[in-house]
Design an enzyme around this catalytic site. Structure first.
Site, PDB file in Angstrom:
ATOM      1  N   GLU A  62       6.586 -30.572  33.307  1.00  7.43           N
ATOM      2  CA  GLU A  62       7.819 -30.128  32.655  1.00  7.43           C
ATOM      3  C   GLU A  62       7.537 -29.494  31.297  1.00  7.43           C
ATOM      4  O   GLU A  62       8.192 -28.526  30.889  1.00  7.43           O
ATOM      5  CB  GLU A  62       8.792 -31.307  32.505  1.00  7.43           C
ATOM      6  CG  GLU A  62       9.440 -31.772  33.799  1.00  7.43           C
ATOM      7  CD  GLU A  62       8.505 -32.573  34.688  1.00  7.43           C
ATOM      8  OE1 GLU A  62       8.798 -32.705  35.888  1.00  7.43           O
ATOM      9  OE2 GLU A  62       7.476 -33.069  34.172  1.00  7.43           O
ATOM     10  N   HIS A 131      15.924 -41.419  38.106  1.00  8.01           N
ATOM     11  CA  HIS A 131      16.262 -40.135  38.710  1.00  8.01           C
ATOM     12  C   HIS A 131      17.765 -39.854  38.745  1.00  8.01           C
ATOM     13  O   HIS A 131      18.199 -38.915  39.411  1.00  8.01           O
ATOM     14  CB  HIS A 131      15.747 -40.067  40.160  1.00  8.01           C
ATOM     15  CG  HIS A 131      14.276 -40.201  40.299  1.00  8.01           C
ATOM     16  ND1 HIS A 131      13.633 -41.409  40.212  1.00  8.01           N
ATOM     17  CD2 HIS A 131      13.303 -39.272  40.506  1.00  8.01           C
ATOM     18  CE1 HIS A 131      12.329 -41.236  40.376  1.00  8.01           C
ATOM     19  NE2 HIS A 131      12.103 -39.944  40.540  1.00  8.01           N
TER      20      HIS A 131
END
Length: 328
Positions: A62, A131
């Site tokens: 990321e 998540h």
């Protein structure tokens, strides 16, 4: 134009922008055809149309994704960076908060940073604590950022086009449970201005201010309560930051009551900021305290029955509205 899903709406908006501007490109861990056009298929078919140089698969990093996007934006391009799930933004917060959000300010307006950061989240599909979080308040707290989350397919198409046009970074939050929702296709070129809320349903007894997936719950509850003589106005923020203060305050001044609702945990949420603003600026017209509903202040459970207990429920919304209007 026919019906489209939110997935299709996002795909059409990105496709249209890429066709119009060669500087628009996508990057992320699984956006290309080799990965099937993304876990949720938002970029499906775009590699075949524009090539791998514009639909760029990246390493599982990321930090690298957002770092590359910042560099591309400074070089005059308009990257659309995908962070697969919203919890993963924690890995690249420095690039987002200290670089993308501040570059225009720190350069005296000379270096705009036009990045769209697409990310997905949502409670109710068993993805567990790492998540599932709605972290919109993290970014709404950062000057220089736009934070957007659509509740329907038509808005998704229009908001995505406006996000790509913007000269500042936009965090674009997509709820997993909204991808299959359908709306009438507003057609090519459609845009929803950033920072403009919508009155999703008009009412006169209380203003219910929300965004994203919880708009669906709000509308369902409003329909049910209408049968009991309670008129609920539903305000869909669409853009969380900057939030449409004028529309919210006008609604509350009309109804005299307000309830904020979001899927994110209740403490320190965007609902608290909006509630405080209403309390300050609508005091003379308020008929009772501003109320708030949010998720349970804990990590999102993995077990299905616990996850369902974590989510703000329609029963909670009904209870808070009835308490506010004095009809418990």
């Amino acid at each position: 134009m026919g019906q489209i899903t939110m997935t299709q709406a996002l795909n059409l908006a990105i496709d249209e922008a890429m066709a119009e501007d060669d500087g628009v490109f996508c990057l992320g861990e699984d956006v290309s055809a080799k990965q099937g056009g993304g876990v949720f298929k938002v970029t499906a078919g775009l590699t075949e149309k524009y090539g791998e140089h514009r639909i760029r698969a990246t390493p599982i990093s990321e930090t690298a994704i957002i770092g590359a996007a910042v560099g591309a934006a400074l070089a005059g391009q308009r990257p659309i960076a995908e962070i697969m799930l919203m919890n993963f933004v924690g890995v690249c917060m420095d690039q987002i908060v200290n670089h993308a959000a501040k570059l225009r300010f720190m350069s005296g307006g000379q270096t705009p940073c036009p990045i769209v950061i697409r990310t997905t989240t949502g409670v109710g599909v068993g993805f567990g604590g790492q998540h599932s979080d709605m972290l919109e308040a993290w970014f709404a707290h950062v000057a220089g950022m736009h934070v957007v989350t659509p509740s329907n397919a038509a808005d998704a198409r229009g908001l995505m086009r406006s996000a790509i046009d913007a000269n500042d970074p936009v965090v674009f939050i997509e709820n997993i449970l909204c991808y299959g929702l359908t709306s009438e296709d507003p057609g090519p070129g459609y845009r929803v201005p950033l920072g403009k809320a919508a009155i999703a349903r008009e009412g006169s007894d209380i203003s219910l201010i929300t965004y994203g997936r919880t708009v669906l719950d709000a509308l369902e509850v409003a329909g049910e309560l209408e049968k009991e003589g309670i008129s609920v106005e539903v305000v869909d923020l669409r853009t969380i930051a900057p939030y449409d203060e004028a529309t919210v305050l006008a609604s509350v001044n009309k109804t005299g009551r307000a309830l904020t609702l979001h899927e994110a945990v209740r403490p320190f949420g965007t609902g608290a900021e909006i509630a405080a603003n209403i309390q300050e600026k609508c005091w003379d017209n308020l008929k009772g305290p501003v109320r708030r509903i949010g998720g349970t202040f804990s990590a999102v459970p993995f077990a299905s029955h616990l996850e369902q207990a974590w989510i703000p429920t329609k029963a909670q919304i009904v209870e808070q509205i009835k308490a506010s209007v004095g009809k418990l």
